[in-house]
Design a protein around this motif. Sequence first.
Motif, PDB file in Angstrom:
ATOM      1  N   PRO A 219       0.817  -1.222   0.000  1.00  0.00           N
ATOM      2  CA  PRO A 219       0.000   0.000   0.000  1.00  0.00           C
ATOM      3  C   PRO A 219       0.848   1.269   0.000  1.00  0.00           C
ATOM      4  N   ILE A 220       0.302   2.315  -0.598  1.00  0.00           N
ATOM      5  CA  ILE A 220       0.941   3.629  -0.637  1.00  0.00           C
ATOM      6  C   ILE A 220      -0.008   4.663  -0.043  1.00  0.00           C
ATOM      7  N   PRO A 221       0.515   5.784   0.464  1.00  0.00           N
ATOM      8  CA  PRO A 221      -0.364   6.841   0.971  1.00  0.00           C
ATOM      9  C   PRO A 221      -1.383   7.254  -0.096  1.00  0.00           C
ATOM     10  N   SER A 222      -2.656   7.278   0.291  1.00  0.00           N
ATOM     11  CA  SER A 222      -3.735   7.543  -0.665  1.00  0.00           C
ATOM     12  C   SER A 222      -4.728   8.510  -0.052  1.00  0.00           C
ATOM     13  N   ALA A 223      -5.092   9.546  -0.800  1.00  0.00           N
ATOM     14  CA  ALA A 223      -5.932  10.603  -0.244  1.00  0.00           C
ATOM     15  C   ALA A 223      -6.828  11.204  -1.311  1.00  0.00           C
ATOM     16  N   ALA A 224      -7.874  11.903  -0.849  1.00  0.00           N
ATOM     17  CA  ALA A 224      -8.816  12.596  -1.731  1.00  0.00           C
ATOM     18  C   ALA A 224      -8.697  14.094  -1.532  1.00  0.00           C
ATOM     19  N   LEU A 225      -8.582  14.823  -2.626  1.00  0.00           N
ATOM     20  CA  LEU A 225      -8.562  16.284  -2.602  1.00  0.00           C
ATOM     21  C   LEU A 225      -9.986  16.823  -2.620  1.00  0.00           C
ATOM     22  N   SER A 226     -10.221  17.941  -1.940  1.00  0.00           N
ATOM     23  CA  SER A 226     -11.508  18.617  -2.107  1.00  0.00           C
ATOM     24  C   SER A 226     -11.651  18.999  -3.573  1.00  0.00           C
ATOM     25  N   LEU A 227     -12.894  19.181  -4.024  1.00  0.00           N
ATOM     26  CA  LEU A 227     -13.094  19.479  -5.441  1.00  0.00           C
ATOM     27  C   LEU A 227     -12.416  20.776  -5.883  1.00  0.00           C
ATOM     28  N   PRO A 228     -12.493  21.874  -5.105  1.00  0.00           N
ATOM     29  CA  PRO A 228     -11.771  23.077  -5.508  1.00  0.00           C
ATOM     30  C   PRO A 228     -10.261  22.874  -5.567  1.00  0.00           C
ATOM     31  N   ASP A 229      -9.726  22.043  -4.675  1.00  0.00           N
ATOM     32  CA  ASP A 229      -8.287  21.801  -4.691  1.00  0.00           C
ATOM     33  C   ASP A 229      -7.876  20.905  -5.850  1.00  0.00           C
ATOM     34  N   ALA A 230      -8.756  19.955  -6.218  1.00  0.00           N
ATOM     35  CA  ALA A 230      -8.488  19.156  -7.409  1.00  0.00           C
ATOM     36  C   ALA A 230      -8.474  20.051  -8.649  1.00  0.00           C
ATOM     37  N   ASP A 231      -9.419  20.993  -8.712  1.00  0.00           N
ATOM     38  CA  ASP A 231      -9.435  21.951  -9.831  1.00  0.00           C
ATOM     39  C   ASP A 231      -8.161  22.788  -9.852  1.00  0.00           C
ATOM     40  N   GLN A 232      -7.744  23.239  -8.680  1.00  0.00           N
ATOM     41  CA  GLN A 232      -6.545  24.065  -8.590  1.00  0.00           C
ATOM     42  C   GLN A 232      -5.310  23.298  -9.049  1.00  0.00           C
ATOM     43  N   LEU A 233      -5.199  22.055  -8.621  1.00  0.00           N
ATOM     44  CA  LEU A 233      -4.049  21.258  -9.024  1.00  0.00           C
ATOM     45  C   LEU A 233      -4.063  21.014 -10.529  1.00  0.00           C
ATOM     46  N   SER A 234      -5.235  20.786 -11.092  1.00  0.00           N
ATOM     47  CA  SER A 234      -5.327  20.583 -12.542  1.00  0.00           C
ATOM     48  C   SER A 234      -4.941  21.848 -13.307  1.00  0.00           C
ATOM     49  N   ARG A 235      -5.341  23.011 -12.781  1.00  0.00           N
ATOM     50  CA  ARG A 235      -4.953  24.266 -13.441  1.00  0.00           C
ATOM     51  C   ARG A 235      -3.438  24.467 -13.384  1.00  0.00           C
ATOM     52  N   LEU A 236      -2.847  24.141 -12.271  1.00  0.00           N
ATOM     53  CA  LEU A 236      -1.386  24.259 -12.152  1.00  0.00           C
ATOM     54  C   LEU A 236      -0.693  23.334 -13.151  1.00  0.00           C
ATOM     55  N   LEU A 237      -1.182  22.111 -13.273  1.00  0.00           N
ATOM     56  CA  LEU A 237      -0.574  21.171 -14.218  1.00  0.00           C
ATOM     57  C   LEU A 237      -0.763  21.626 -15.666  1.00  0.00           C
ATOM     58  N   ALA A 238      -1.881  22.329 -15.919  1.00  0.00           N
ATOM     59  CA  ALA A 238      -2.148  22.817 -17.276  1.00  0.00           C
ATOM     60  C   ALA A 238      -1.187  23.918 -17.705  1.00  0.00           C
ATOM     61  N   LEU A 239      -0.461  24.491 -16.763  1.00  0.00           N
ATOM     62  CA  LEU A 239       0.525  25.517 -17.104  1.00  0.00           C
ATOM     63  C   LEU A 239       1.707  24.943 -17.878  1.00  0.00           C
TER      64      LEU A 239
END
Length: 472
Positions: A219-239
């Motif tokens: 097993p590896i550390p596994s977690a869920a991001l809040s929806l706004p934080d998932a959006d934020q991370l996706s926007r950062l990756l889109a840069l």
Amino acid sequence: MRMMPLLLTLAIGSLTGVTAAQDAPKTVIPETALSTAPALRQTALDSELGFRITESLTTEVGPRLAGSEADARAVAWAKAKFAELGYDRVWTEPVTFPKWERRSESARVVGRNAQPLVLTALGGSPGGTVEAQVVRFDDLAALEAVKPGSLAGKIAFIDQTMERSRDGSGYGIGSRVRSRGPSAAIRAGASAYLMRSAGTDSQRMPHTGITRFDEGLTPIPSAALSLPDADQLSRLLALGQPITVKVALDCGWNGEATSHNVIGEMTGSSLPDEVVLIGGHLDSWDAGTGAIDDASGVGITMAAGKLIGDLKQRPARSIRVIAFANEEQGLHGGYAYAKAHADRISNHLIAAESDFGAGRIYAFDTSAPAHAKAAAAQIAKALAPLGIEYKPGEGGPGPDISPFARDGVAWANLMQDGTDYFDYHHTPNDTLDKIDLEALAQNVAAYAVFAYLAASAEGDFGSAAKAADSED
């Protein structure tokens, strides 16, 4: 050349089964019970009892993570509440399971775009700190398709959206991302796993829930991001630049724990050994106070049983209400009850569970066989003034009921409106203020009418032990 006699035997057996089903006495609800249902329904609609029970559990105990000290207090609370409500019999049955604990959790983007991220560990995740580059995937299938080992030293992130729906059907995708995503990430070589929360809100409230790791995987550390934080991370990756995230989880399994199914029963007037079973689950996740998941289900069914018990003329059969242990981490209470009562399946006339929040019930269905369809229709007609439609073929057993239903117990489903359920489900926002008092009373009325009429039925609803599968 023994095939023809075998086929003939099977055909005769099949026809005999059909004939037996056709010849089974029809189950009906007596007129005396049908004439009592309207007053019972109105009494429940006028009562705040279901809400007050829910309020008591969420206030006096609060969050009830299975195996925790609060879980033990919830068991004591349920025993005391059944007794306070005047149930004739109150008892507990032990349920043992692995104990998972959450201690702390955090995440942040590091480097030129440094900022915090709001997440929560998935139940069953190990602890650990990982700082690594994030690789985003649109959906579970995309992650499962990558070459083994290709994400070595990276964090896998699935950003799959869950759709809002009245019946909660969108949760199928979300729960699969949560349960299968971590194992897919491990096979790809990832050091940690992140997912967009299985939810439909826009709040900075991450949704937890149990995950699983396939046998043979570390097993590896596994977690869920809040929806706004998932959006934020996706926007950062889109840069277009590599994004590094540091995930720190302090959580994990810690031995075994024993909790209890807490059971209250209102004794039937003439067939007390036969029961109609209703209930909800007592445990909750630890972020909120577990109001809609599932203190409301406990409150609804405890109140329904109480109102039936208060009738001048009780139904023939007993009403059994169960506050199930540890549903959240694998239906442990439901499996334990099914195992403990495997030899009394036919004594359980029919079962139903409230575990989909506190929204109004809009539809009703049962597993009733042909000889009990008329009784199911009679119950549906008594539920119709509550705005409940009869929708044969659209339901299924509740979570904790499902192991018993698999073994042969008949089930009913009183379908709740879950349009906003996944705005709050498994989050810190699952609190008492999300419950509408009138909607909850409608639920109590529906469960009271259903359970009372079913317990009054002349005949059965098809509960029978299923034959064990045999090898050819």
